[in-house]
Every structure is written in C-alpha cells, then in structure tokens.
Design a protein around this motif. Sequence first.
Motif, PDB file in Angstrom:
ATOM      1  N   GLU B 269       0.846  -1.187   0.000  1.00  0.00           N
ATOM      2  CA  GLU B 269       0.000   0.000   0.000  1.00  0.00           C
ATOM      3  C   GLU B 269       0.880   1.235   0.000  1.00  0.00           C
ATOM      4  O   GLU B 269       1.748   1.388   0.858  1.00  0.00           O
ATOM      5  CB  GLU B 269      -0.915   0.021   1.231  1.00  0.00           C
ATOM      6  N   TYR B 286       3.563   0.592   2.936  1.00  0.00           N
ATOM      7  CA  TYR B 286       3.188  -0.483   3.854  1.00  0.00           C
ATOM      8  C   TYR B 286       3.182  -1.764   3.033  1.00  0.00           C
ATOM      9  O   TYR B 286       2.457  -1.862   2.048  1.00  0.00           O
ATOM     10  CB  TYR B 286       1.813  -0.228   4.474  1.00  0.00           C
ATOM     11  N   VAL B 288       3.119  -6.048   3.018  1.00  0.00           N
ATOM     12  CA  VAL B 288       2.915  -7.316   3.714  1.00  0.00           C
ATOM     13  C   VAL B 288       3.294  -8.435   2.754  1.00  0.00           C
ATOM     14  O   VAL B 288       2.806  -8.480   1.619  1.00  0.00           O
ATOM     15  CB  VAL B 288       1.466  -7.498   4.200  1.00  0.00           C
ATOM     16  N   GLU B 293       5.020  -7.936   8.106  1.00  0.00           N
ATOM     17  CA  GLU B 293       4.451  -6.621   7.831  1.00  0.00           C
ATOM     18  C   GLU B 293       5.574  -5.598   7.970  1.00  0.00           C
ATOM     19  O   GLU B 293       6.307  -5.611   8.952  1.00  0.00           O
ATOM     20  CB  GLU B 293       3.354  -6.282   8.846  1.00  0.00           C
ATOM     21  N   ILE B 294       5.684  -4.706   6.996  1.00  0.00           N
ATOM     22  CA  ILE B 294       6.786  -3.743   6.994  1.00  0.00           C
ATOM     23  C   ILE B 294       6.243  -2.346   6.717  1.00  0.00           C
ATOM     24  O   ILE B 294       5.449  -2.155   5.797  1.00  0.00           O
ATOM     25  CB  ILE B 294       7.811  -4.070   5.881  1.00  0.00           C
ATOM     26  N   TYR B 295       6.692  -1.378   7.500  1.00  0.00           N
ATOM     27  CA  TYR B 295       6.448   0.024   7.173  1.00  0.00           C
ATOM     28  C   TYR B 295       7.759   0.630   6.727  1.00  0.00           C
ATOM     29  O   TYR B 295       8.774   0.488   7.412  1.00  0.00           O
ATOM     30  CB  TYR B 295       5.913   0.793   8.382  1.00  0.00           C
TER      31      TYR B 295
END
Lengths: 351, 351
Positions: B269, B286, B288, B293-295
């Motif tokens: 995203e 963002y 996944v 999950e990574i920001y």
Amino acid sequence: MAAAAAERERVPFTFSAAGLDHPHIHSMVQGLLDAGAQLMHIYDENPDQANALRAKFQTGQVVQELSAILHSEVDLVATSIVPSKRGALGVQVLEHDKHFLSAKAPFTTMAQLHAAEDAVRRSGKKWAVFYSERLAVEAALLADGIVQEGLIGELFQLTGSGPHRLQAETRPAWFFDPGKNGGILCDIGSHQIEQLLHYARCKDAKVLHSKVANYAHPQYGDWQDFGDATLVTDTGVSQYFRVDWFTPEGLRVWGDGRTVLHGTNGFVELRKYTDVARSAVGDHLYVVTDEEEIYFPAKGKVGIPYFRQLIDDCVLGTETAMSQEHTFRAAALAIQAQEQAISLTKAGERR
Amino acid sequence: MAAAAAERERVPFTFSAAGLDHPHIHSMVQGLLDAGAQLMHIYDENPDQANALRAKFQTGQVVQELSAILHSEVDLVATSIVPSKRGALGVQVLEHDKHFLSAKAPFTTMAQLHAAEDAVRRSGKKWAVFYSERLAVEAALLADGIVQEGLIGELFQLTGSGPHRLQAETRPAWFFDPGKNGGILCDIGSHQIEQLLHYARCKDAKVLHSKVANYAHPQYGDWQDFGDATLVTDTGVSQYFRVDWFTPEGLRVWGDGRTVLHGTNGFVELRKYTDVARSAVGDHLYVVTDEEEIYFPAKGKVGIPYFRQLIDDCVLGTETAMSQEHTFRAAALAIQAQEQAISLTKAGERR
C-alpha cells in the motif's frame, strides 16, 4: 426494552444450533449466550461437529434428529450449515413457528430467497442474517454515528476491501464448490453490500458491474479467489468493493478489511481487523473532516449490541437489529452481483 | 549514459516553456532545470503568466510569440496549456523538429491523440507526458521494485484512490469546462491508468466500466467532482480506481492519494502524500509479504530520475523514462474511460 428484559427474565429466550458446517456458528452462539439466551439443543448430521460445539460451550443437549428441535418450544434456530442448504433449513424452521438466524451468505440462489420471503410472510417469524463484518465490528458501529452526525458531509461513496486468509487445509470440500458456497461475491461479498444499504440508509441498489477470477488456484476449478463489484443505490450513492482469498501469511490477522466512507466534506476509513505494521488489534478509525484529522481506536468503546437487539426484536416484533427487507435485499444484490459477474480467468488460467 | 552526459556537458540540453495555464509547469521546469537542462524561452498568450514563471525561476527569456520558440534551436518544449490545446501545440512543436513534454492529461479527444501519433511518426521526436503521480513519487518508484522482485507474488490487481482538493477560488474558468479539461477520468484518472500499464508491465488494457458524477457542485453544470473506472489488462490484471475533488479542508495535504498493489503472496500500500493523522509528509510504503508486515518511509530514499532519463532519451533515442507507446496508450484509455462513463447525476442533481 424494559418490557422485553422483564419478559426475558421470566421466560428466558431459548435457541438451538442446527447445521454447524462453518465456524461462524461459534460467534453466533457466543453472542446469543452473552445476550442472555439459553442454548437448548445442538444438532448436526455429523455428530463430531455437534459434540465439538457442546464441548466448547458446555451447555445445550446434543440431539440425534433435527425434528427434536423443530418440534421443541425453542424461540430461534441458529445455523451455519453449508450455504446452499441454509434456505431450505430456514423454511423448515419458520414453518415450525420459530425465528431463524443464519450465518452469511443466507442463500446461493434467488429461488431460495423467494422461498424464504414466502416463509416469512406466512409465519410472521424473523429470518435474521449475521452480517458480522459490520454488526460485530465496533469501528463500523461508530463510523455509522459519524456519518449520521454529518461530520463528513453527505455520503456519496463507499469503498471496501475484504481480503480473507484461505487456510485451504482447514476447509471442507463444500467450501471449494461454487454450487454450495455460492461464489465469492455471494459469500464474502454479501457483507459489503449489506454495508452499502446500511450506511447509505437506502432500500435498494443496482449492480452496475462485477467480476470474478480464479487467479492462483487451478486445482479448485471454477472456484474463485477474487471478485469485485460496483453498485449504485436508488439515492445515487455508489460503492466499489473487492474481496479475495489472498491474505498473505505475514499478516498477523486473517484479513486487512477496510471500509472507506467518502463524504462531500470528509471521509472515514475503517481498518477493521488490523492497522498494518502498527497494530494487530482491530477497530481503528481514521477520520478527516473539514476541521481536522483524527485517529480513534474504537476497540472496547461501544460493544456489540446486535444479539441483544435481535432477541428484543424477536420478543417485541420490532426491527432494531436489522429490518427483514434490508436483510433480504443485501442477499439478493449479492446473488445478482455473482450472477452478473464476468470472469477474468477460466479455471485458474488467465484468458 | 556516459556518452549522453558528455554530450550534455558540451552542448547543454535546452528547452522552452510555452503555454503555462496549469501550475504543473512549475514542477516540470524545476525538474528539467535540476536535471541540467537550460531554460531558453518562456511564452504564454497571457504575459502575466509568462512573467510569473520568469520571476520564479530567474532564467529564460520571455518572448512575445510562440514562433520565436518554434524557430529557435531548443531541444524540447514543455507545456501545461489548457488540456484541449495540448495536442495541437504538440503537433506544431514536433513539426518544428523539437521534442515535446506535456502535463497530463495530454489529450481530451481521440482525434488529438491520433494527430499526435502521426506527428511522432513523421518527426521521430518524443511526445512525453509527465504522469507525476507515479514519476514524481518515491514510494511509487520503490513499490515497483518490490513487485518486480516478486516479494508479493504475482500482481493481480491495482486499486487506486486519487482525491484532490478543489480550491475552486484558484481555478480558472477552463478548469470547470469538460470540453477543455477533458472530464475527471481523462484528467486526474489518466495518472491511475498509466500506473496500471506500468506496474503490470503490459501493453494494453480494456475499460470494463466507468462512471462520473457531479454530486455537490451544481453551479458548474456538467463538470464532474467524482469518477471511477475498472479495467483489465491484456494479461488479466485488473484495476479499480476512483478520483474526486472532495479533499476535506481538515486534511493537511492536497489529497490522500493511495495505490494498493495486490499480489498472490502479499500486497503493497502506497500512502503517497500523507499518512492520515500520523504524518503530513508523503511517501509511505506499507508492505505485507508471506513473511512479515513492513512500514517503510520512502521520502528522500531514491530520488526522482524521470527528468534526467527523459533528457537522455531525447539525446540518445532510448525509451528509459517511458516508451512512446505506453505514453499514448495510457492517454487513450483515459479518454475511453471518460467517453464510456455512465453519469450518476445530472448537473449536480442526483437522478
């Protein structure tokens, strides 16, 4: 409400669980128990499923025949039987003068829906559907208030994304049979359409376009791992939603469900079950108005009144939890979206 | 690249700005200057607009006639003239043996596009379009790498939301004339379609459904404040995008632009210009995957190579920045989405 509560105290609201194929029955039974109802009977063709539910809740009597429930005095029968069988079961239940609570999707064909409408007309009983992706999500309940208060101006569009984790190894054969599960739009898409009718406070809508695909699971033939649709209500509010079975293993929850309510003076984004890379707890509200940007964690803030309202509706003949017309209209539109859908793939092969 | 750089050092790449109606010309001039090009002339029918650009950049000569540019030796002419005039201006520029860089949308009709294709064929010059919502967004460039590396499996859908702040008081009359701005899908929708063709690495797509509305601005007649569309590429990747002019006053940036790249094993995203209630700086990713999950805050991480690549392409005859076919195909599909769109409202009145 006070009258209903007094009535319930004198004669508890009773229910039975019959047809336990989908795990949704667990949250339905839990919700009814929490709301003060009493579980009388548990039935499933497969005794293992009945015994498992009994073992979990430690209440209710496992019975060997559905007729034991139909001929009892229970007020309501709850089911999560295979979707294509929900309609016929509900007709039987209403014919025996009981209310019916179905997991979604309640029907897989319009013929089943029409038979249900007839049964409701004849019996005067309720045919309720637990559209959990709004009814059991506190952020979704709070968002409704935000829209109704006019904080985002006039609502003109809903967008929704409903990805789900497949967990193929845990799914029974019927799950992969579109004739039994109704197809992805009828199944998990029904939540989305229910939300459109609710948030837009409208009675009807039209499916403008829909599509389905099986992108990555050729082993399941014409089963569908993706679908989307766009609708417009009779009041001109439009919707787009997408659903899929592609929640990646790395996501800490079963799906990154989102709904955005777009208004002429603001918007509300619901991150229902997680806030990616920030929180694996659900119920996040992001609101932007003409004044400010707001983040509001909604978990634990308002509770889930659905089952209490449903019981009161059954006792009092009201429609506080959800109207019968709304319940059936959402189901009908989901079936229409499914039936009208174009297919982007053929049995897992891209065209 | 080394050859191009050496060539540029010897004879700087030169350009002129002609037709300055939309403020996009400022970022285009800035980008070209930053990439080492030299601004030679500035022209607009309205001398105030030409003088304002000169005052801002303190370089280039304001000229009184377009012909002064056409008959000069500049390599490229950049424009943000009223969209319906971009096609005709570009044909003139190419006929005078210069490259052309247009703000989006480059065309408002298919006839203009066909004339441009002919001009490119005859002249061998480039007709570039600055699709800034990907080309000038670092998060968008990084996301491309994530998809190409296979981190989200196979890309099967793009969803995009492109809300924009109206700021009606700052808009000239042509902005509200669909005959001049091309309509909302042709205009701000063109960014979205360009992204589909790019991320999906495909040559063509089909518009399956599109719609427009004027929900809240009856004073502007058949101007449109909302539009959406769904497309599918010739490789089976689908897209949904929505655009609107309803960015609320409380948002700290001009629009909460989002793109989600949905893959069979993950998703990305992009929160392009803000992260609501968290950051008013842009370029948030963002991600996944099947692992986690990574920001990732992408601002300042990769830079914007577009203008350097464009200059090299002009000098070397390469297509690194964007191919001519892609440039025109994105524009054609945006026009088709606009032409096929159903209208949900009539001049601001809901049907």
